[in-house]
Design a protein around this motif. Structure first.
Motif, PDB file in Angstrom:
ATOM      1  N   PRO A  18       0.901  -0.995  -0.100  1.00  0.00           N
ATOM      2  CA  PRO A  18      -0.011   0.245   0.481  1.00  0.00           C
ATOM      3  C   PRO A  18       0.897   1.381   0.146  1.00  0.00           C
ATOM      4  O   PRO A  18       1.962   1.577   0.682  1.00  0.00           O
ATOM      5  CB  PRO A  18      -1.181  -0.385   0.927  1.00  0.00           C
TER       6      PRO A  18
ATOM      7  N   TYR B  65       0.114  -8.167   6.276  1.00  0.00           N
ATOM      8  CA  TYR B  65       0.803  -7.130   5.575  1.00  0.00           C
ATOM      9  C   TYR B  65       2.358  -6.848   5.165  1.00  0.00           C
ATOM     10  O   TYR B  65       2.917  -7.411   5.448  1.00  0.00           O
ATOM     11  CB  TYR B  65       1.035  -6.007   6.518  1.00  0.00           C
TER      12      TYR B  65
ATOM     13  N   SER C  85       3.383  -0.035   7.017  1.00  0.00           N
ATOM     14  CA  SER C  85       1.484  -0.876   6.594  1.00  0.00           C
ATOM     15  C   SER C  85       0.608  -0.428   7.520  1.00  0.00           C
ATOM     16  O   SER C  85      -0.380   0.209   7.832  1.00  0.00           O
ATOM     17  CB  SER C  85       1.811  -1.409   5.074  1.00  0.00           C
TER      18      SER C  85
ATOM     19  N   LYS D  57       0.616   2.543   9.776  1.00  0.00           N
ATOM     20  CA  LYS D  57      -0.961   3.616   9.274  1.00  0.00           C
ATOM     21  C   LYS D  57      -1.952   2.565   9.014  1.00  0.00           C
ATOM     22  O   LYS D  57      -3.108   3.479   9.619  1.00  0.00           O
ATOM     23  CB  LYS D  57       0.104   3.169   7.509  1.00  0.00           C
ATOM     24  N   GLU D  58      -2.790   1.721   8.706  1.00  0.00           N
ATOM     25  CA  GLU D  58      -3.587   0.420   8.865  1.00  0.00           C
ATOM     26  C   GLU D  58      -3.995   1.008  10.354  1.00  0.00           C
ATOM     27  O   GLU D  58      -4.997   1.480  10.354  1.00  0.00           O
ATOM     28  CB  GLU D  58      -3.156  -0.782   8.449  1.00  0.00           C
TER      29      GLU D  58
END
Length: 425
Positions: A162, A183, A188, A191-192
């Protein structure tokens, strides 16, 4: 003005209602999850469905094989038809997928039966675990997550790392209800987690499956001429050629003819592989863009010239046997860095690209050469590809070690499968 204000209020209201529904579904599923998990992992045989849209988005051969070879899991490939594609494209894609997966000995189910004009009865098939291809667009249609939330577990492996901070791509219902999100990087995951509603820690950092493919890629690829005097360059344009596209920074329409001319000029030095995004052709075929005839003729020229080829489907061997990549595709922005080879991003708006990606994407972009047209591409080929003046080589290697190398000592597939085998204990 009143109508505009009324429309904005209506839009905000619909967004708030949608957000509330998402929260409620997440809460309900979170409460139900422990019982579903216990039921699924107590079974003697656990039925696992991997959805697939096209070969370019499939990167889980090794993981699927581990499920297939296990004593507890029965994995299946099920095609996930894209309604926006025309019937001929859907049929062709599904046939390609069938040939590919049956050749590997993977159990394959067609998501749509063109002879009966009906979708596969996945509800009746009763899967225990589902891997959707994408986290968005799974709340409706025949294979909706809503149809399986009472009895199934969900898992997700991004087909790319991502890189875009587009709000609507985050905090999807699917990501919230997933038993595990696998992930590729710590960035990532962080951030998620900033956006998800669920209080569970449902994200495991296991690395990017693409790395497994490159590690096992062949040292040969069906380039037209195996002569070592040729350098091998991939051109991979994205599909964002419409003004309505979210990522509307493509230069394809501006440089398409120039790239064919460039290939002709370098016919004694460079072999070019035209590797367009799978969705590009469908968009070019639209009457308001090129139309079908011009599009077919263009693709045919890339396939016919003595030093050029058209490539679709898997591209791991292509990457490993190439010398450089020219592209404007976000997923390749990171993927090609795994090869250690030079890459060039083509755009007429470098600032817009940098502004459309997250901090990790910005770090990937720093390891790119940049250009906006044919002259820049030619300079890149002459200086970096042919001349060997690759000034970013050392920086790309250090970035790989710091940010991209697979965690642990095993493969990415082994890291992911361990989460499932641990749940069986």
């Amino acid at each position: 003005t009143f109508q505009k204000m009324s429309g904005n209020i209506h839009s905000l209201w619909n967004e708030a209602i949608g957000d509330l529904r998402k929260r409620l579904k997440t809460i309900i599923y979170d409460r139900r999850l422990p019982a579903i998990e216990a039921t699924v992992f107590r079974k003697e045989r656990i039925k696992v469905v991997f959805f697939v849209i096209n070969l370019g988005m499939w990167k889980n051969d090794k993981l699927f094989r581990m499920f297939l070879d296990s004593g507890r899991f029965d994995p299946y490939i099920v095609t996930f038809p894209q309604r926006k594609d025309d019937p001929d494209t859907l049929r062709k894609t599904q046939e390609e997928l069938r040939w590919h997966f049956e050749a590997k000995g993977f159990p394959f189910i067609e998501g749509y039966d063109f002879t009966k004009n009906e979708y596969f009865d996945l509800v009746g098939f009763a899967p225990d675990i589902l891997f959707y291809v994408q986290p968005y667009g799974v709340g409706g249609e025949e294979f909706s997550v809503d149809k399986f939330m009472r009895h199934s577990l969900f898992a997700y492996i991004p087909y790319g790392i991502p890189l875009n901070d587009i709000p609507k791509l985050y905090n999807q219902l699917y990501k919230n209800i997933c038993w595990r999100l696998f992930y590729p990087t710590g960035y990532s995951k962080r951030k998620e987690k900033e956006r998800l509603y669920t209080r569970r820690d449902n994200i495991a950092v296991c690395g990017f499956p693409f790395a497994d493919y490159l590690a096992e890629a062949s040292s040969t690829h069906d380039w037209k001429d195996p002569d070592a005097r040729f350098k091998r360059v991939i051109w991979a344009p994205h599909h964002s050629v419409l003004k309505s596209d979210v990522l509307d920074y493509s230069t394809f329409l501006e440089i398409a003819d120039g790239m064919l001319e460039l290939a002709q000029r370098y016919s004694s030095k460079i072999q070019f592989a035209f590797k367009p995004h799978p969705l590009l052709k469908e968009k070019l075929c639209r009457p308001e863009v090129w139309g079908r005839r011009r599009t077919e003729e263009y693709y045919a020229r890339w396939a016919a010239m003595p030093n050029t080829s058209f490539t679709d489907g898997e591209y791991y061997d292509l990457f490993m046997t190439s010398d450089a990549l020219i592209h404007d595709c976000c997923s390749f922005m990171t993927e090609y860095l795994y090869t250690g080879k030079p890459l060039m991003f083509i755009t007429h708006n470098k600032e817009k690209i940098a502004g459309s990606v997250n901090d990790f994407g910005k770090e990937c972009l720093k390891r790119h050469y940049f250009g906006s047209g044919i002259e820049d591409i030619e300079t890149f080929i002459d200086s970096v590809v042919i001349g060997g003046n690759d000034t970013m080589l050392g920086d790309r290697k250090s970035f790989y070690e710091k940010a991209l190398r697979t965690p642990g000592t095993g493969s990415v597939a082994e890291n992911i499968f361990k989460e499932f085998s641990d749940a069986l204990k």
